[in-house]
Design a protein around this motif. Structure first.
Motif, PDB file in Angstrom:
ATOM      1  N   CYS A  11     -14.593  44.358 -15.707  1.00 48.61           N
ATOM      2  CA  CYS A  11     -13.701  45.294 -16.395  1.00 48.61           C
ATOM      3  C   CYS A  11     -13.295  44.795 -17.774  1.00 48.61           C
ATOM      4  CB  CYS A  11     -12.452  45.530 -15.546  1.00 48.61           C
ATOM      5  SG  CYS A  11     -11.313  46.752 -16.257  1.00 48.61           S
ATOM      6  N   GLY A  12     -13.353  45.684 -18.753  1.00 53.94           N
ATOM      7  CA  GLY A  12     -12.943  45.351 -20.104  1.00 53.94           C
ATOM      8  C   GLY A  12     -11.441  45.212 -20.274  1.00 53.94           C
ATOM      9  N   LEU A  13     -10.661  45.681 -19.292  1.00 52.97           N
ATOM     10  CA  LEU A  13      -9.204  45.592 -19.372  1.00 52.97           C
ATOM     11  C   LEU A  13      -8.655  44.299 -18.765  1.00 52.97           C
ATOM     12  CD1 LEU A  13      -8.195  49.236 -18.329  1.00 52.97           C
ATOM     13  CD2 LEU A  13      -8.635  48.342 -20.622  1.00 52.97           C
ATOM     14  N   ALA A  14      -9.530  43.428 -18.280  1.00 49.74           N
ATOM     15  CA  ALA A  14      -9.121  42.270 -17.494  1.00 49.74           C
ATOM     16  C   ALA A  14      -8.194  41.317 -18.249  1.00 49.74           C
ATOM     17  CB  ALA A  14     -10.357  41.511 -17.012  1.00 49.74           C
ATOM     18  N   ARG A  15      -7.375  40.627 -17.470  1.00 50.68           N
ATOM     19  CA  ARG A  15      -6.343  39.738 -18.004  1.00 50.68           C
ATOM     20  C   ARG A  15      -6.921  38.597 -18.843  1.00 50.68           C
ATOM     21  NH1 ARG A  15      -4.879  37.577 -13.435  1.00 50.68           N
ATOM     22  NH2 ARG A  15      -5.741  35.520 -13.922  1.00 50.68           N
ATOM     23  N   HIS A  16      -8.118  38.140 -18.534  1.00 49.08           N
ATOM     24  CA  HIS A  16      -8.685  36.985 -19.234  1.00 49.08           C
ATOM     25  C   HIS A  16      -8.924  37.266 -20.720  1.00 49.08           C
ATOM     26  CE1 HIS A  16     -12.879  38.315 -19.936  1.00 49.08           C
ATOM     27  NE2 HIS A  16     -12.679  39.042 -18.859  1.00 49.08           N
ATOM     28  N   ARG A  17      -8.845  38.549 -21.143  1.00 45.26           N
ATOM     29  CA  ARG A  17      -9.092  38.903 -22.544  1.00 45.26           C
ATOM     30  C   ARG A  17      -7.821  38.824 -23.405  1.00 45.26           C
ATOM     31  NH1 ARG A  17     -12.581  44.152 -23.477  1.00 45.26           N
ATOM     32  NH2 ARG A  17     -13.078  42.981 -25.386  1.00 45.26           N
ATOM     33  N   GLU A  18      -6.730  38.345 -22.856  1.00 41.91           N
ATOM     34  CA  GLU A  18      -5.454  38.360 -23.585  1.00 41.91           C
ATOM     35  C   GLU A  18      -5.534  37.673 -24.948  1.00 41.91           C
ATOM     36  OE1 GLU A  18      -1.730  38.561 -20.602  1.00 41.91           O
ATOM     37  OE2 GLU A  18      -2.963  36.772 -20.330  1.00 41.91           O
ATOM     38  N   ALA A  19      -6.235  36.556 -25.038  1.00 43.23           N
ATOM     39  CA  ALA A  19      -6.300  35.837 -26.308  1.00 43.23           C
ATOM     40  C   ALA A  19      -7.305  36.461 -27.265  1.00 43.23           C
ATOM     41  CB  ALA A  19      -6.669  34.372 -26.057  1.00 43.23           C
ATOM     42  N   GLU A  20      -8.190  37.280 -26.734  1.00 42.32           N
ATOM     43  CA  GLU A  20      -9.254  37.882 -27.549  1.00 42.32           C
ATOM     44  C   GLU A  20      -8.842  39.208 -28.151  1.00 42.32           C
ATOM     45  OE1 GLU A  20     -13.267  40.429 -26.588  1.00 42.32           O
ATOM     46  OE2 GLU A  20     -12.437  39.105 -25.056  1.00 42.32           O
ATOM     47  N   ARG A  21      -8.120  40.011 -27.376  1.00 45.04           N
ATOM     48  CA  ARG A  21      -7.849  41.381 -27.829  1.00 45.04           C
ATOM     49  C   ARG A  21      -6.599  41.914 -27.143  1.00 45.04           C
ATOM     50  NH1 ARG A  21     -13.029  44.838 -28.375  1.00 45.04           N
ATOM     51  NH2 ARG A  21     -13.104  43.448 -30.166  1.00 45.04           N
ATOM     52  N   ASN A  22      -5.730  42.560 -27.906  1.00 37.93           N
ATOM     53  CA  ASN A  22      -4.531  43.152 -27.319  1.00 37.93           C
ATOM     54  C   ASN A  22      -4.913  44.305 -26.397  1.00 37.93           C
ATOM     55  OD1 ASN A  22      -2.700  41.418 -28.684  1.00 37.93           O
ATOM     56  ND2 ASN A  22      -3.018  42.626 -30.542  1.00 37.93           N
TER      57      ASN A  22
END
Length: 432
Positions: free
Chosen positions: A116-127
């Motif tokens: 999923c593109g909404l996943a938590r691990h993307r916090e530092a990459e994209r708001n």
């Protein structure tokens, strides 16, 4: 503006090593990395504290407005085009017949699902409001404005259904109730029926009952993974995510009791490492319980923990689409079918003219989801190009024409005698 954006991956024709399916050992997600404390829980957005004004269209890696549900909801670009909020067009279809409303918060979804593109691990990459989801951007719009637009002329609305999509967030349950009430205060659920795409991790049986009492008529659970092992690897402890197979099934059974036959179901993603037998066994289980299945073709969502993996080979996808349709709508059972040693479908349990007629109708290969106004087996939730680009369509969001049927038959290895499909011929004469 279109509903599509540039991809870094294309759809699978065949799998790795020439296989026509994605084996379990191949489909291993990357391990999620750690997120610095300064980026957790939407902190950059909340620290910036910009008051939201009107619509928000994703603009990657900026400090997005401090939007949150129930005042704001996100929607697919296709839905925004259908509402007239943005200009654009869709390849061979008039956008979408289902208004999917996604809850939104600066903290984002607290789950970490691998695909999923909404996943938590993307916090530092994209708001959060800038993250892509099922291949497209999701603009944020005030909920009151959404209702105003639809309520102007409900009878003429292009929407066959509205769906509230929950995410994993502490406010999700209460805010779903508020969004639902905002809708039903102005729009009769009998005119535009309401579905709930639930977040079982935070829900109780009372939550399920409350949503039914308030006017929603279909309740779905996104199992996504077809087996407990695959669920844990892609949605649970394997990727530091809070979901559990047991809890999802507990809420699915609550929905069966509360919503009743044909009013509950589950999402299944095909091609993440399960066998075709695994998927069809789950489809059969849901039918035996009185429910239904909505199927998605795995596509490596950019930014996800599985974006380096191959999309579902088309022949695998077509076999599973056809088998699922036969079980859901044609009275065929899994025990009528045959599978090889790798779990691939080798006999659909229906032969000759009957099977040919079902393939020729094309409905089995359209997007599956909650029913619309045309027929029980034609979904309102058509999700245009949500699991593939138009260059190699997985779930057709429109009625298939002759060239599309020939393409599907070619992918199934079921060409009619004397009939051929030439790759790309469906684009001849189109000027898009």
């Amino acid at each position: 503006m279109t509903c599509l954006k540039p991809e870094n991956a294309g759809p699978g024709a065949i799998g790795a090593g020439g296989l026509d399916y994605n084996p379990y050992d191949l489909m291993e997600p990357r391990a999620p990395g750690s997120v610095p404390a300064a980026f957790r829980n939407g902190r950059p957005v909340k620290d910036n504290d910009i008051a939201p004004q009107g619509h928000y269209f994703p603009n990657y890696n900026i400090l997005t407005p401090h939007m949150r549900s129930p005042d704001y909801v996100q929607m697919s670009t296709a839905a925004a085009i259908t509402l007239g909020l943005v200009q654009g067009k869709m390849h061979r279809c008039a956008c979408t017949r289902c208004l999917n409303l996604l809850l939104t918060y600066p903290e984002g979804c607290r789950a970490n699902c691998a695909y999923c593109g909404l996943a938590r691990h993307r916090e530092a990459e994209r708001n959060y409001a800038d993250r892509n989801f099922i291949r497209v951007d999701w603009p944020a719009v005030p909920m009151a404005e959404v209702v105003d637009i639809v309520a102007r002329d409900v009878a003429a609305s292009p929407f066959h259904r509205m769906c509230i999509s929950m995410i994993t967030h502490p406010r999700s349950d209460e805010d779903t109730v508020t969004v639902l009430k905002t809708w039903t205060d102005r729009i009769d659920p009998d005119a535009i029926p309401i579905s709930i795409l639930s977040n079982p991790t935070t829900m109780t049986r009372d939550d399920v009952a409350r949503l039914r009492e308030m006017g929603s008529d279909i309740f779905t659970v996104a199992l996504d993974a077809a087996t407990p092992q695959l669920f844990d690897r892609t949605r649970g402890k394997g990727v530091q995510s809070p979901h559990s197979w047991k809890k999802y099934w507990e809420v699915l059974m609550d929905a069966r009791d509360i919503f009743g036959p044909q009013k509950f179901g589950a999402h299944i993603i095909v091609g993440m490492g399960e066998t075709e037998h695994d998927v069809i066994a789950l489809v059969q289980q849901l039918v035996d319980l009185g429910g239904h299945s909505h199927m998605f073709c795995f596509f490596p969502e950019k930014g996800s923990l599985m974006d380096h993996l191959p999309a579902t080979p088309r022949d695998q996808w077509r076999r599973v689409q056809l088998a699922r349709y036969l079980i859901d709508y044609c009275g065929v059972r899994i025990d009528h079918m045959a599978f090889d040693e790798t779990g691939r479908i080798v006999d659909f349990g229906l032969k000759g003219a009957e099977l040919d007629a079902i393939i020729e109708s094309g409905i089995a290969f359209r997007t599956s989801g909650c029913p619309g106004k045309f027929a029980e087996d034609i979904s309102a939730c058509d999700r245009p190009y949500g699991d593939s680009p138009p260059s190699n369509i997985a779930s057709y969001p429109f009625a298939l024409e002759d060239v599309d049927i020939r393409k599907v038959r070619s992918q199934l290895g079921m060409d009619r005698p004397g009939e051929t499909y030439v790759p790309g011929e469906e684009f001849e004469g189109l000027d898009d």
